[in-house]
Design a protein around this motif. Structure first.
Motif, PDB file in Angstrom:
ATOM      1  N   GLU A  82      28.780  35.300  38.434  1.00  0.00           N
ATOM      2  CA  GLU A  82      29.897  35.536  39.355  1.00  0.00           C
ATOM      3  C   GLU A  82      30.249  37.021  39.483  1.00  0.00           C
ATOM      4  N   ILE A  83      29.716  37.869  38.604  1.00  0.00           N
ATOM      5  CA  ILE A  83      29.963  39.307  38.707  1.00  0.00           C
ATOM      6  C   ILE A  83      29.129  39.863  39.858  1.00  0.00           C
ATOM      7  N   VAL A  84      29.798  40.350  40.900  1.00  0.00           N
ATOM      8  CA  VAL A  84      29.088  40.855  42.072  1.00  0.00           C
ATOM      9  C   VAL A  84      29.161  42.373  42.182  1.00  0.00           C
ATOM     10  N   TYR A  85      30.022  43.005  41.389  1.00  0.00           N
ATOM     11  CA  TYR A  85      30.155  44.463  41.453  1.00  0.00           C
ATOM     12  C   TYR A  85      30.688  44.942  40.107  1.00  0.00           C
ATOM     13  N   ARG A  86      30.035  45.961  39.554  1.00  0.00           N
ATOM     14  CA  ARG A  86      30.484  46.565  38.290  1.00  0.00           C
ATOM     15  C   ARG A  86      31.098  47.924  38.590  1.00  0.00           C
ATOM     16  N   ILE A  87      32.311  48.118  38.130  1.00  0.00           N
ATOM     17  CA  ILE A  87      33.018  49.370  38.377  1.00  0.00           C
ATOM     18  C   ILE A  87      32.375  50.485  37.565  1.00  0.00           C
ATOM     19  N   HIS A  88      31.939  51.521  38.249  1.00  0.00           N
ATOM     20  CA  HIS A  88      31.259  52.644  37.605  1.00  0.00           C
ATOM     21  C   HIS A  88      32.158  53.873  37.717  1.00  0.00           C
ATOM     22  N   LYS A  89      32.972  54.076  36.700  1.00  0.00           N
ATOM     23  CA  LYS A  89      33.951  55.151  36.705  1.00  0.00           C
ATOM     24  C   LYS A  89      34.228  55.536  35.265  1.00  0.00           C
ATOM     25  N   THR A  90      34.295  56.830  35.003  1.00  0.00           N
ATOM     26  CA  THR A  90      34.488  57.272  33.623  1.00  0.00           C
ATOM     27  C   THR A  90      35.767  56.684  33.035  1.00  0.00           C
ATOM     28  N   HIS A  91      35.650  56.249  31.773  1.00  0.00           N
ATOM     29  CA  HIS A  91      36.771  55.689  31.007  1.00  0.00           C
ATOM     30  C   HIS A  91      37.422  54.498  31.711  1.00  0.00           C
ATOM     31  N   HIS A  92      36.617  53.716  32.406  1.00  0.00           N
ATOM     32  CA  HIS A  92      37.075  52.470  33.017  1.00  0.00           C
ATOM     33  C   HIS A  92      36.034  51.392  32.803  1.00  0.00           C
ATOM     34  N   ALA A  93      36.496  50.175  32.619  1.00  0.00           N
ATOM     35  CA  ALA A  93      35.617  49.004  32.578  1.00  0.00           C
ATOM     36  C   ALA A  93      36.181  47.981  33.549  1.00  0.00           C
ATOM     37  N   GLY A  94      35.303  47.339  34.295  1.00  0.00           N
ATOM     38  CA  GLY A  94      35.818  46.333  35.211  1.00  0.00           C
ATOM     39  C   GLY A  94      34.761  45.746  36.108  1.00  0.00           C
ATOM     40  N   PHE A  95      35.129  44.641  36.748  1.00  0.00           N
ATOM     41  CA  PHE A  95      34.216  43.912  37.625  1.00  0.00           C
ATOM     42  C   PHE A  95      34.967  43.384  38.837  1.00  0.00           C
ATOM     43  N   VAL A  96      34.191  43.120  39.886  1.00  0.00           N
ATOM     44  CA  VAL A  96      34.625  42.285  40.992  1.00  0.00           C
ATOM     45  C   VAL A  96      33.846  40.980  40.882  1.00  0.00           C
ATOM     46  N   LEU A  97      34.550  39.863  41.000  1.00  0.00           N
ATOM     47  CA  LEU A  97      33.948  38.539  40.851  1.00  0.00           C
ATOM     48  C   LEU A  97      34.052  37.765  42.155  1.00  0.00           C
ATOM     49  N   ALA A  98      33.158  36.797  42.338  1.00  0.00           N
ATOM     50  CA  ALA A  98      33.252  35.867  43.466  1.00  0.00           C
ATOM     51  C   ALA A  98      32.642  34.544  43.060  1.00  0.00           C
ATOM     52  N   ALA A  99      33.285  33.436  43.479  1.00  0.00           N
ATOM     53  CA  ALA A  99      32.802  32.094  43.149  1.00  0.00           C
ATOM     54  C   ALA A  99      33.369  31.112  44.169  1.00  0.00           C
ATOM     55  N   PRO A 100      32.725  29.968  44.334  1.00  0.00           N
ATOM     56  CA  PRO A 100      33.242  28.959  45.267  1.00  0.00           C
ATOM     57  C   PRO A 100      34.553  28.317  44.820  1.00  0.00           C
ATOM     58  N   ALA A 101      34.839  28.353  43.509  1.00  0.00           N
ATOM     59  CA  ALA A 101      36.015  27.661  42.977  1.00  0.00           C
ATOM     60  C   ALA A 101      37.072  28.649  42.476  1.00  0.00           C
ATOM     61  N   HIS A 102      38.320  28.405  42.870  1.00  0.00           N
ATOM     62  CA  HIS A 102      39.440  29.233  42.432  1.00  0.00           C
ATOM     63  C   HIS A 102      39.573  29.243  40.917  1.00  0.00           C
ATOM     64  N   ASP A 103      39.502  28.066  40.295  1.00  0.00           N
ATOM     65  CA  ASP A 103      39.712  27.967  38.851  1.00  0.00           C
ATOM     66  C   ASP A 103      38.661  28.742  38.071  1.00  0.00           C
ATOM     67  N   ARG A 104      37.441  28.800  38.589  1.00  0.00           N
ATOM     68  CA  ARG A 104      36.378  29.527  37.892  1.00  0.00           C
ATOM     69  C   ARG A 104      36.680  31.022  37.845  1.00  0.00           C
ATOM     70  N   VAL A 105      37.151  31.577  38.941  1.00  0.00           N
ATOM     71  CA  VAL A 105      37.489  32.997  38.972  1.00  0.00           C
ATOM     72  C   VAL A 105      38.628  33.301  38.007  1.00  0.00           C
ATOM     73  N   VAL A 106      39.684  32.490  38.043  1.00  0.00           N
ATOM     74  CA  VAL A 106      40.839  32.719  37.174  1.00  0.00           C
ATOM     75  C   VAL A 106      40.437  32.594  35.706  1.00  0.00           C
ATOM     76  N   SER A 107      39.603  31.597  35.396  1.00  0.00           N
ATOM     77  CA  SER A 107      39.165  31.397  34.017  1.00  0.00           C
ATOM     78  C   SER A 107      38.365  32.599  33.516  1.00  0.00           C
TER      79      SER A 107
END
Length: 399
Positions: free
Chosen positions: A350-375
């Motif tokens: 579900e990880i579609v984008y990894r944030i590439h920035k110094t001293h930051h960690a993070g992702f953009v997610l996408a999935a067909p189900a709302h509960d899956r993203v929140v979980s």
């Protein structure tokens, strides 16, 4: 109308590359005016017909002189402010050069929290109770009528920068005394507890032709002042909440006078009454990777759509937007103790984008189900706390 418009992009931050590329692909000449400190930034130079630098874009007279000089040789069609802090500067330039777009008065409603509250409340839109900080008798009446805590907000800062939570009247007056002449650049508002939502829209002819609704997992104020992690995700599609938020956003669009462009609007759903209150809006693409979130969930890139909208308008051509998917999206982002954190252990599809920035960690997610993203967002927040998380004290207001 010319089929080769010239679009001047104004920004003090490194952003908007997709907009510039889209304008260029549609035949526009794209000019960039930015700050000297970003001379070596990764701008899409191949599509820029001219790149200009100034020490600052906040000195109105200097910027008007510079752009007016540029206008001697460039037939500028549109001026776009790509970041929050240049919205009013772009409006001043449009007024001076007599160009289409938000003028000074309307643009102020998308920057000044007091201006937007006054106009929205006058039009019957629900907002938290507030007062300007003059005259003092109005402040005294507000403190007597509205129970604490209250929040003292800068009128023209972005996000939660400079907001202070105050618990007693004596502290309010003491703080105002300390602020001196800066008082009038703030407002005082009741503190409403509840979940905070944001709606990101494309506006054409005063109508929201595209809107995506999301909920912050923690209010931005708590994240900013408590050192937490930023998380937001798409709310349930077709829900009553979504319908209400879309309707409220259209009312804001009409009230504040947005005719064409992108809007990022925030509401809070009061925990006490379950009603939505308008918090603030901006005439720009939302930050914190919200554009990437929306593209992952809907297939719509707000930066590209904004560029397309503006160029087609100069050509007198109709604009339509087409979403290509209806997924649920989410963003998680945290300050990291490592300069370049290693996120390879996070390998969910579900990880579609990894944030590439110094001293930051993070992702953009996408999935067909709302509960899956929140979980996933909840799970990652726990893991980030151990693997990466760092916190800095919040900065004060720029005024």
């Amino acid at each position: 109308m010319s089929d080769s418009p010239t679009i001047l992009c104004l920004t003090s931050f490194e952003k908007g590359a997709d907009l510039m590329r889209e304008c260029h692909s549609l035949g526009a000449r794209v000019l960039l005016l930015t700050v000297e400190s970003l001379r070596e930034a990764d701008w899409p130079r191949a599509v820029l017909a001219g790149t200009y630098f100034m020490p600052s874009l906040y000195e109105r007279e200097h910027v008007i002189h510079a752009v007016s000089y540029l206008a001697r040789s460039e037939r500028i069609s549109r001026i776009l402010a790509l970041d929050e802090l240049n919205v009013e500067m772009a409006a001043a330039l449009r007024e001076h050069l007599r160009l289409p777009g938000l003028n000074d008065s309307v643009a102020r409603r998308f920057r000044d929290k007091l201006a937007m509250r006054v106009k929205a409340s006058a039009d019957g839109i629900r907002v938290p109770r507030f007062t300007r900080l003059f005259p003092y008798e109005d402040v005294s009446a507000f403190l007597a009528q509205v129970s604490p805590p209250w929040v003292l907000k800068p009128r023209t800062e972005a996000s939660a920068v400079g907001i202070r939570k105050i618990h007693d009247a004596e502290q309010v007056w003491r703080t105002l005394e300390e602020m001196g002449d800066a008082q009038s650049f703030h407002l005082l508002e009741e503190f409403v507890t509840g979940d905070v939502y944001h709606v990101d829209s494309i506006v054409v002819g005063g109508q929201c032709v595209f809107s995506e609704c999301h909920r912050y997992h923690k209010p931005p104020f708590e994240v900013y002042h408590g050192g937490g992690m930023f998380r937001t995700s798409t709310i349930q599609r077709g829900s009553s909440e979504q319908r209400q938020l879309v309707e409220h956003t259209q009312r804001i669009t009409t009230s504040l006078g947005m005719d064409r462009g992108i809007m990022h609007t925030e509401f809070i759903k009061g925990a006490a009454d379950g009603k939505f209150y308008f918090l603030e809006t901006a005439g720009r693409v939302g930050g914190a990777y919200i554009s990437e979130l929306i593209e992952a969930a809907s297939g719509v890139n707000l930066w590209r759509e904004w560029g397309r909208l503006e160029v087609l308008d100069t050509q007198g051509k109709p604009y339509t937007v087409q979403r290509t998917r209806r997924l649920y999206g989410g963003v998680i982002m945290s300050l990291a103790k490592q300069e370049w954190p290693d996120t390879t252990a996070y390998d969910d599809p579900e990880i579609v984008y990894r944030i590439h920035k110094t001293h930051h960690a993070g992702f953009v997610l996408a999935a067909p189900a709302h509960d899956r993203v929140v979980s996933l967002l909840d799970s990652y927040a726990q893991r980030f706390q151990t693997d990466f998380h760092a916190a800095l004290p919040p900065q004060q207001s720029l005024r």
